[in-house]
Design a protein around this motif. Structure first.
Motif, PDB file in Angstrom:
ATOM      1  N   ASP A  31     -55.535  -4.563 -77.256  1.00  0.00           N
ATOM      2  CA  ASP A  31     -55.953  -6.017 -77.006  1.00  0.00           C
ATOM      3  C   ASP A  31     -54.654  -7.004 -77.145  1.00  0.00           C
ATOM      4  O   ASP A  31     -54.741  -7.932 -76.318  1.00  0.00           O
ATOM      5  CB  ASP A  31     -57.054  -6.482 -77.924  1.00  0.00           C
ATOM      6  N   LYS A  32     -54.273  -6.829 -78.073  1.00  0.00           N
ATOM      7  CA  LYS A  32     -52.890  -7.651 -78.333  1.00  0.00           C
ATOM      8  C   LYS A  32     -51.890  -7.335 -77.307  1.00  0.00           C
ATOM      9  O   LYS A  32     -51.334  -8.388 -76.743  1.00  0.00           O
ATOM     10  CB  LYS A  32     -52.187  -7.445 -79.695  1.00  0.00           C
ATOM     11  N   VAL A  33     -51.623  -6.117 -76.700  1.00  0.00           N
ATOM     12  CA  VAL A  33     -50.301  -5.978 -76.095  1.00  0.00           C
ATOM     13  C   VAL A  33     -50.686  -6.260 -74.476  1.00  0.00           C
ATOM     14  O   VAL A  33     -49.819  -6.330 -73.774  1.00  0.00           O
ATOM     15  CB  VAL A  33     -49.828  -4.475 -76.315  1.00  0.00           C
ATOM     16  N   VAL A  34     -51.790  -6.221 -74.227  1.00  0.00           N
ATOM     17  CA  VAL A  34     -52.456  -6.360 -72.851  1.00  0.00           C
ATOM     18  C   VAL A  34     -51.769  -7.358 -72.139  1.00  0.00           C
ATOM     19  O   VAL A  34     -51.190  -7.529 -71.157  1.00  0.00           O
ATOM     20  CB  VAL A  34     -53.915  -5.962 -72.477  1.00  0.00           C
ATOM     21  N   ILE A  35     -51.688  -8.539 -72.635  1.00  0.00           N
ATOM     22  CA  ILE A  35     -51.113  -9.719 -72.375  1.00  0.00           C
ATOM     23  C   ILE A  35     -49.505  -9.637 -71.976  1.00  0.00           C
ATOM     24  O   ILE A  35     -49.208 -10.124 -70.972  1.00  0.00           O
ATOM     25  CB  ILE A  35     -51.481 -11.018 -73.416  1.00  0.00           C
ATOM     26  N   GLY A  36     -48.935  -9.064 -72.744  1.00  0.00           N
ATOM     27  CA  GLY A  36     -47.548  -8.880 -72.478  1.00  0.00           C
ATOM     28  C   GLY A  36     -47.249  -7.794 -71.338  1.00  0.00           C
ATOM     29  O   GLY A  36     -46.335  -8.214 -70.581  1.00  0.00           O
ATOM     30  N   LEU A  37     -48.002  -6.733 -71.194  1.00  0.00           N
ATOM     31  CA  LEU A  37     -47.893  -5.745 -69.909  1.00  0.00           C
ATOM     32  C   LEU A  37     -48.410  -6.245 -68.769  1.00  0.00           C
ATOM     33  O   LEU A  37     -48.072  -5.672 -67.695  1.00  0.00           O
ATOM     34  CB  LEU A  37     -48.601  -4.737 -70.493  1.00  0.00           C
ATOM     35  N   VAL A  38     -49.139  -7.450 -68.741  1.00  0.00           N
ATOM     36  CA  VAL A  38     -49.452  -7.896 -67.510  1.00  0.00           C
ATOM     37  C   VAL A  38     -48.731  -9.405 -67.246  1.00  0.00           C
ATOM     38  O   VAL A  38     -49.107  -9.946 -66.150  1.00  0.00           O
ATOM     39  CB  VAL A  38     -51.188  -8.202 -67.348  1.00  0.00           C
ATOM     40  N   ALA A  57     -49.971 -16.802 -74.614  1.00  0.00           N
ATOM     41  CA  ALA A  57     -49.706 -15.630 -75.425  1.00  0.00           C
ATOM     42  C   ALA A  57     -49.892 -16.019 -77.165  1.00  0.00           C
ATOM     43  O   ALA A  57     -50.600 -15.319 -77.609  1.00  0.00           O
ATOM     44  CB  ALA A  57     -48.309 -14.737 -75.183  1.00  0.00           C
ATOM     45  N   GLY A  58     -49.476 -17.070 -77.060  1.00  0.00           N
ATOM     46  CA  GLY A  58     -49.519 -17.385 -78.638  1.00  0.00           C
ATOM     47  C   GLY A  58     -50.752 -17.868 -79.284  1.00  0.00           C
ATOM     48  O   GLY A  58     -51.037 -18.163 -80.222  1.00  0.00           O
ATOM     49  N   SER A  59     -51.576 -18.509 -78.092  1.00  0.00           N
ATOM     50  CA  SER A  59     -52.875 -18.956 -78.403  1.00  0.00           C
ATOM     51  C   SER A  59     -53.774 -18.023 -79.342  1.00  0.00           C
ATOM     52  O   SER A  59     -54.570 -18.270 -79.886  1.00  0.00           O
ATOM     53  CB  SER A  59     -53.558 -19.443 -77.187  1.00  0.00           C
ATOM     54  N   PHE A  60     -53.553 -16.802 -79.062  1.00  0.00           N
ATOM     55  CA  PHE A  60     -54.168 -15.660 -79.811  1.00  0.00           C
ATOM     56  C   PHE A  60     -53.938 -16.162 -81.223  1.00  0.00           C
ATOM     57  O   PHE A  60     -54.846 -15.766 -82.076  1.00  0.00           O
ATOM     58  CB  PHE A  60     -53.429 -14.436 -79.416  1.00  0.00           C
ATOM     59  N   PHE A  61     -52.878 -16.485 -81.851  1.00  0.00           N
ATOM     60  CA  PHE A  61     -52.676 -16.740 -83.058  1.00  0.00           C
ATOM     61  C   PHE A  61     -52.975 -17.889 -83.684  1.00  0.00           C
ATOM     62  O   PHE A  61     -52.858 -18.316 -85.028  1.00  0.00           O
ATOM     63  CB  PHE A  61     -51.031 -16.414 -83.397  1.00  0.00           C
ATOM     64  N   TRP A  62     -53.442 -18.897 -83.025  1.00  0.00           N
ATOM     65  CA  TRP A  62     -53.708 -20.384 -83.250  1.00  0.00           C
ATOM     66  C   TRP A  62     -54.988 -20.302 -84.242  1.00  0.00           C
ATOM     67  O   TRP A  62     -54.727 -21.081 -85.515  1.00  0.00           O
ATOM     68  CB  TRP A  62     -54.399 -21.173 -82.115  1.00  0.00           C
ATOM     69  N   LEU A  63     -55.847 -19.541 -84.348  1.00  0.00           N
ATOM     70  CA  LEU A  63     -56.896 -19.433 -85.312  1.00  0.00           C
ATOM     71  C   LEU A  63     -57.003 -18.064 -85.972  1.00  0.00           C
ATOM     72  O   LEU A  63     -57.740 -17.784 -86.966  1.00  0.00           O
ATOM     73  CB  LEU A  63     -58.465 -19.598 -84.899  1.00  0.00           C
ATOM     74  N   PHE A  64     -56.024 -17.329 -85.839  1.00  0.00           N
ATOM     75  CA  PHE A  64     -55.605 -15.936 -86.451  1.00  0.00           C
ATOM     76  C   PHE A  64     -55.611 -15.921 -88.005  1.00  0.00           C
ATOM     77  O   PHE A  64     -56.402 -15.186 -88.645  1.00  0.00           O
ATOM     78  CB  PHE A  64     -54.669 -15.097 -85.641  1.00  0.00           C
ATOM     79  N   SER A  65     -54.812 -16.756 -88.218  1.00  0.00           N
ATOM     80  CA  SER A  65     -54.434 -16.995 -89.912  1.00  0.00           C
ATOM     81  C   SER A  65     -55.668 -17.450 -90.664  1.00  0.00           C
ATOM     82  O   SER A  65     -56.127 -16.827 -91.643  1.00  0.00           O
ATOM     83  CB  SER A  65     -53.242 -17.565 -90.067  1.00  0.00           C
ATOM     84  N   THR A 242     -44.941  -9.297 -76.838  1.00  0.00           N
ATOM     85  CA  THR A 242     -45.061 -10.387 -76.062  1.00  0.00           C
ATOM     86  C   THR A 242     -44.147 -10.249 -74.709  1.00  0.00           C
ATOM     87  O   THR A 242     -44.292 -10.378 -73.606  1.00  0.00           O
ATOM     88  CB  THR A 242     -44.941 -11.667 -76.559  1.00  0.00           C
ATOM     89  N   TRP A 243     -42.732  -9.960 -75.293  1.00  0.00           N
ATOM     90  CA  TRP A 243     -41.705 -10.289 -74.250  1.00  0.00           C
ATOM     91  C   TRP A 243     -40.749  -9.070 -73.935  1.00  0.00           C
ATOM     92  O   TRP A 243     -40.056  -9.041 -72.780  1.00  0.00           O
ATOM     93  CB  TRP A 243     -40.508 -11.217 -74.779  1.00  0.00           C
ATOM     94  N   PHE A 244     -41.027  -7.887 -74.680  1.00  0.00           N
ATOM     95  CA  PHE A 244     -40.399  -6.513 -74.228  1.00  0.00           C
ATOM     96  C   PHE A 244     -40.442  -5.948 -73.091  1.00  0.00           C
ATOM     97  O   PHE A 244     -39.575  -5.712 -72.364  1.00  0.00           O
ATOM     98  CB  PHE A 244     -40.402  -5.624 -75.591  1.00  0.00           C
TER      99      PHE A 244
END
Length: 443
Positions: A31-38, A57-65, A242-244
């Motif tokens: 779920d996390k990595v799919v955004i980077g691979l597409v 991509a970073g919005s995933f972490f807005w309320l994550f913490s 995200t970027w690799f």
């Protein structure tokens, strides 16, 4: 009277639950990595700049913490079985906006909802696993749980580009919605709560029936050191996820399928390194080596060595495949932090507060997940001419942070001293932590 650590320890059942938790983390990380691979087809279709994609991509972490901390405190009082089930169900629902909509706002909503559902995932999975194993047997099973995540990334590197080629990049999100729903059904039938108490000599055993103020726990030297190390490790993880893949394609010139295979190779290296170092740590503890050396020094050394390997990609001239190898090896070595960090924090936390402490550990580290994609995207966008150098400057920053985190860990993290101090309700602050100062308990 508290049970001893042998009363409820059932190895076969414990490892079965560990496998289910590994599958949970497998889905979590795809779920996390799919955004980077597409990223490449998504950016092309939506005409996104690197900075704009970094924000999505970073919005995933807005309320994550925040969700991670809230979930951790809930875990102190609610069964981990049911928390895991609700989280996995949320992941499936969170995929629907991307499947059904073309709105960027809906993409952000999807990733934010996914972040809320996944915020407590890793700490609650560790907490659930810890309930099945005594303290000195926890490093390897937690590493196996983490390798579920690594195998998920490995699978993603191979399968997501193929799915994208044949059915389009959105189809990946439908696959993940189905996978989450299947895990929910399996866990509903086979999931269970462990009942292993902690062994004598830990903070849990010496004071588990009383609770310590969180200001005492959070100002402890070991906890602070591990928080910093885990933050730096998570920075590198978020950057990689995200970027690799985009770096392999746009920076180094590989096509989508080749980039996916190389990304899978990076993950395979991570699996081997993390399992090997976690096994080594557990063997050291089994031989009576203090956790200071068997966990803290090992983790710190891994961050320093891995960080320097990553920095070398920018500082030293080298062929393309050498760059890929160093990035893979550096990331693989530092991945052991995700097994040893919760083990160290869990060992110094009372068991009635362990869920919250693990969630705080994960949530503080995940702030790096907000910063890393955006800052790296800005570096990429600000670089004119050589596209690869923008990505590599982002990797170099990550490597420097990793090495700095390792140095801080060497100075601050000392689990035995923390256990002795916290058992008396007193914090060990960083100013007291260097070798030779303060109490020598456990040392």
């Amino acid at each position: 009277m508290r049970a001893t650590h042998n009363d409820n320890y059932q190895p076969a059942r414990a490892w079965f639950i560990t496998v289910l938790l590994a599958l949970f983390m497998l889905i979590n990380f795809i779920d996390k990595v799919v955004i980077g691979l597409v990223a490449v087809p998504m950016m092309a279709e939506l005409k996104l700049s690197p900075t704009e994609f970094g924000w999505i991509a970073g919005s995933f972490f807005w309320l994550f913490s925040a969700s991670g901390v809230v979930g951790g405190f809930i875990a102190n009082r609610v069964s981990a079985k049911w928390m895991l089930l609700v989280m996995a169900a949320t992941w499936s629902v969170a995929q629907l906006p991307i499947i059904l909509s073309s709105s960027i706002a809906m993409f952000v909503l999807s990733r934010v909802l996914l972040g809320i559902g996944e915020g407590p995932a890793a700490p609650i999975a560790y907490h659930a696993c810890y309930k099945w194993f005594p303290d000195r047997k926890r490093a390897l099973p937690v590493s196996v749980v983490n390798q579920g995540a690594a195998i998920g990334v490995l699978m993603a590197g191979v399968l997501i580009p193929l799915i994208t080629v044949h059915w389009g990049w959105r189809a990946n999100f439908l696959v993940m919605a189905i996978a989450g729903a299947v895990w929910v059904l399996v866990w509903l039938v086979f999931g269970a709560e462990g009942r292993v108490a902690d062994e004598a000599g830990s903070t849990q055993a010496s004071g588990a029936e009383r609770r310590l103020p969180y200001r005492v726990l959070l100002t402890d030297s070991t906890v602070l050191g591990v928080l910093v190390m885990n933050f730096m490790a998570y920075w590198g993880l978020a950057l990689t996820l995200t970027w690799f893949p985009a770096y392999l394609q746009k920076g180094l010139g590989f096509d989508g399928l080749a980039a996916g295979r190389l990304f899978a190779m990076l993950t395979l290296v991570n699996i081997v390194c993390s399992l090997g170092l976690s096994w080594w740590s557990q063997r050291l503890l089994a031989r009576g080596v203090p956790a200071r050396k068997g966990r803290a020094v090992l983790a710190s050394g891994a961050l320093i060595v891995g960080g320097l390997m990553i920095v070398a990609v920018v500082l030293l001239p080298m062929p393309v495949l050498a760059k890929v190898f160093l990035l893979a090896a550096g990331g693989g070595i530092t991945g052991v932090m995700f097994s040893l960090a919760p083990a160290m924090v869990g060992s110094v936390s009372p068991d009635t507060q362990r869920g919250a402490m693990l969630a705080i550990l994960n949530s503080v580290a995940s702030i790096a997940g907000v910063l890393s994609p955006v800052i790296t995207g800005s570096l990429i966008q600000s670089t004119s001419g050589d596209i690869a150098s923008g990505y590599e400057h982002g990797f170099a920053l990550s490597g420097a942070l990793l090495a700095a985190g390792g140095v801080i860990g060497l100075l601050w993290a000392h689990p035995e001293r923390s256990i002795a101090r916290l058992a008396r309700g007193r914090p060990l602050t960083p100013a007291l932590s260097p070798e030779g100062r303060g109490s020598k308990a456990g040392g």
